[in-house]
Write a protein that holds these residues in place. Structure first.
Motif, PDB file in Angstrom:
ATOM      1  N   ALA A  78       0.820  -1.222   0.000  1.00 41.16           N
ATOM      2  CA  ALA A  78       0.000   0.000   0.000  1.00 41.16           C
ATOM      3  C   ALA A  78       0.842   1.255   0.000  1.00 41.16           C
ATOM      4  N   GLU A  79       2.029   1.195  -0.615  1.00 45.37           N
ATOM      5  CA  GLU A  79       2.881   2.361  -0.805  1.00 45.37           C
ATOM      6  C   GLU A  79       3.119   2.540  -2.299  1.00 45.37           C
ATOM      7  N   ARG A 208       5.036 -13.254   2.767  1.00 42.49           N
ATOM      8  CA  ARG A 208       3.745 -13.318   3.465  1.00 42.49           C
ATOM      9  C   ARG A 208       3.536 -12.070   4.324  1.00 42.49           C
ATOM     10  N   ALA A 209       4.620 -11.556   4.889  1.00 43.18           N
ATOM     11  CA  ALA A 209       4.516 -10.341   5.699  1.00 43.18           C
ATOM     12  C   ALA A 209       4.137  -9.137   4.844  1.00 43.18           C
ATOM     13  N   VAL A 210       4.655  -9.088   3.618  1.00 42.63           N
ATOM     14  CA  VAL A 210       4.317  -7.988   2.703  1.00 42.63           C
ATOM     15  C   VAL A 210       2.815  -7.975   2.430  1.00 42.63           C
ATOM     16  N   TYR A 211       2.238  -9.140   2.155  1.00 37.39           N
ATOM     17  CA  TYR A 211       0.801  -9.228   1.912  1.00 37.39           C
ATOM     18  C   TYR A 211       0.008  -8.865   3.170  1.00 37.39           C
ATOM     19  N   ALA A 212       0.491  -9.305   4.323  1.00 35.77           N
ATOM     20  CA  ALA A 212      -0.206  -9.012   5.569  1.00 35.77           C
ATOM     21  C   ALA A 212      -0.214  -7.516   5.861  1.00 35.77           C
ATOM     22  N   VAL A 213       0.911  -6.854   5.644  1.00 34.90           N
ATOM     23  CA  VAL A 213       1.011  -5.412   5.886  1.00 34.90           C
ATOM     24  C   VAL A 213       0.090  -4.652   4.945  1.00 34.90           C
ATOM     25  N   GLY A 214       0.059  -5.048   3.680  1.00 33.83           N
ATOM     26  CA  GLY A 214      -0.814  -4.376   2.726  1.00 33.83           C
ATOM     27  C   GLY A 214      -2.278  -4.645   2.964  1.00 33.83           C
ATOM     28  N   GLY A 215      -2.596  -5.853   3.455  1.00 31.61           N
ATOM     29  CA  GLY A 215      -3.995  -6.200   3.694  1.00 31.61           C
ATOM     30  C   GLY A 215      -4.568  -5.533   4.923  1.00 31.61           C
ATOM     31  N   PHE A 280      -4.701  -0.355  -3.487  1.00 36.32           N
ATOM     32  CA  PHE A 280      -5.098  -0.269  -2.079  1.00 36.32           C
ATOM     33  C   PHE A 280      -4.307  -1.234  -1.205  1.00 36.32           C
ATOM     34  N   GLY A 281      -3.438  -2.029  -1.828  1.00 37.36           N
ATOM     35  CA  GLY A 281      -2.574  -2.920  -1.078  1.00 37.36           C
ATOM     36  C   GLY A 281      -3.167  -4.286  -0.815  1.00 37.36           C
ATOM     37  N   GLY A 282      -2.278  -5.230  -0.454  1.00 32.18           N
ATOM     38  CA  GLY A 282      -2.704  -6.554  -0.045  1.00 32.18           C
ATOM     39  C   GLY A 282      -2.982  -7.540  -1.146  1.00 32.18           C
ATOM     40  N   LYS A 283      -2.882  -7.126  -2.401  1.00 27.31           N
ATOM     41  CA  LYS A 283      -3.252  -8.007  -3.511  1.00 27.31           C
ATOM     42  C   LYS A 283      -2.324  -7.779  -4.689  1.00 27.31           C
TER      43      LYS A 283
END
Length: 336
Positions: A78-79, A208-215, A280-283
């Motif tokens: 989400a950046e 997995r942490a990248v997806y978690a932070v964005g989600g 919007f992040g997470g995906k």
């Protein structure tokens, strides 16, 4: 559900984007469109389907694709990074300056290696600066990288004095223009980056942490993930990949120049968004970005062969970004 469970749930759903409930059509829509466009251009664009032209497409998209892989991780967090084009220019100029200054003392091979390391370190440092500004002062990366967009381009021109700096040895031309097994050398670098990034994002704790932070950044923080560190790491990674791409372009054109990769930011973001990464992040998926890069390359090459004005090509790129975001929103609602 606990915060940790929530974060891991978001991660799992993001990594498995397009699970069992998603139809094959929506899952592979971009690939199907790419195939349809390629078939159409094979009939409409003179010379599009020739082997030499396809090699040109591969070479042209490689530098863009290398940076887009890093941008995918940043946007999933989400950046955003608006300085990648300027970073590519700065990397080429740093390399050219170091090679010119150090070759007499240490030889061309050592000078190129030293210059490449210096360029990549500088790119990573720019990413670290953006991450630090976000972590320490909560300055949006949009603002920080917009400032770097201008600053790095200015620094590149200061290094070269506003003129191309052609200091490279003759053998260095192979990096950007050479071929291996009949295929452009930059394409091998691009594919290697895609494979490594796919593995990192799909099968590692960091991914997995990248997806978690964005989600859900707050849920990720409560589950023990260092949100600021993860975001900074993606920015550092993108800065390094931008520098690598800048080195390849410098080899391709034979010089370091401050005008390199002007407007590349739009193409990088376009390829990433077209590939299915959510603003919007997470995906997002590295494979999707790979297809998005191919899609932009095929469209751009086809329009050039059909003598479409460069101005109209920019219009098409902008429309593709808007259309991709709109399509993503529609498909997300259908899944929901």
């Amino acid at each position: 559900m606990s915060a940790k469970g929530s974060a891991m749930s978001n991660t799992t759903s993001a990594v498995k984007a397009g699970g069992t409930g998603e139809s094959v059509f929506y899952r592979y829509m971009l690939e199907l469109v790419l195939i349809a466009v390629a078939i159409m251009l094979a009939f409409c664009a003179p010379g599009f389907s020739t082997f030499s032209n396809l090699l040109n497409v591969m070479r042209a998209i490689s530098m863009l694709g290398i940076v887009a892989c890093g941008m995918t991780a940043v946007i999933i967090c989400a950046e955003i990074d608006l300085s990648v084009g300027s970073g590519m220019a700065l990397a080429g100029c740093i390399l050219a300056w170091v090679v010119g200054a150090c070759t007499p003392a240490m030889g061309s091979v050592a000078a190129v290696i030293l210059g490449s390391v210096a360029a990549i370190v500088a790119g990573m440092a720019c990413g670290a600066f953006s991450g630090m500004m976000k972590a320490s002062f909560n300055v949006p990366t949009f603002i920080t990288t917009l400032g770097l967009f201008a600053a790095l381009r200015g620094a590149a021109n200061l290094i070269t004095g506003g003129y191309p700096l052609a200091t490279f040895p003759g053998w260095f031309d192979f990096i950007g223009n050479g071929a291996l097994f009949g295929l452009p050398f930059p394409a091998f670098v691009f594919v290697a980056v895609v494979l490594v990034m796919h593995f990192v994002m799909s099968y590692t704790t960091f991914g997995r942490a990248v997806y978690a932070v964005g989600g859900n950044a707050e849920a990720a923080r409560l589950s023990g993930i260092k949100v600021s560190w993860i975001k900074t790491a993606t920015l550092v990674l993108t800065g390094g990949l931008s520098a690598l791409s800048g080195i390849l372009i410098a080899s391709q054109i034979g010089s370091g120049t401050g005008t390199t990769a002007t407007g590349m930011e739009l193409d990088v973001i376009a390829a990433t968004i077209i590939g299915g990464t959510s603003l919007f992040g997470g995906k997002g998926r590295i494979w999707g970005t790979f297809i998005g890069v191919l899609f932009l390359g095929v469209i751009g090459n086809g329009m050039t062969l059909m003598n479409v004005s460069e101005y109209w090509q920019y219009v098409v790129r902008g429309a593709l970004i808007v259309g991709a975001v709109m399509l993503s929103q529609v498909t997300d609602r259908r899944r929901g």
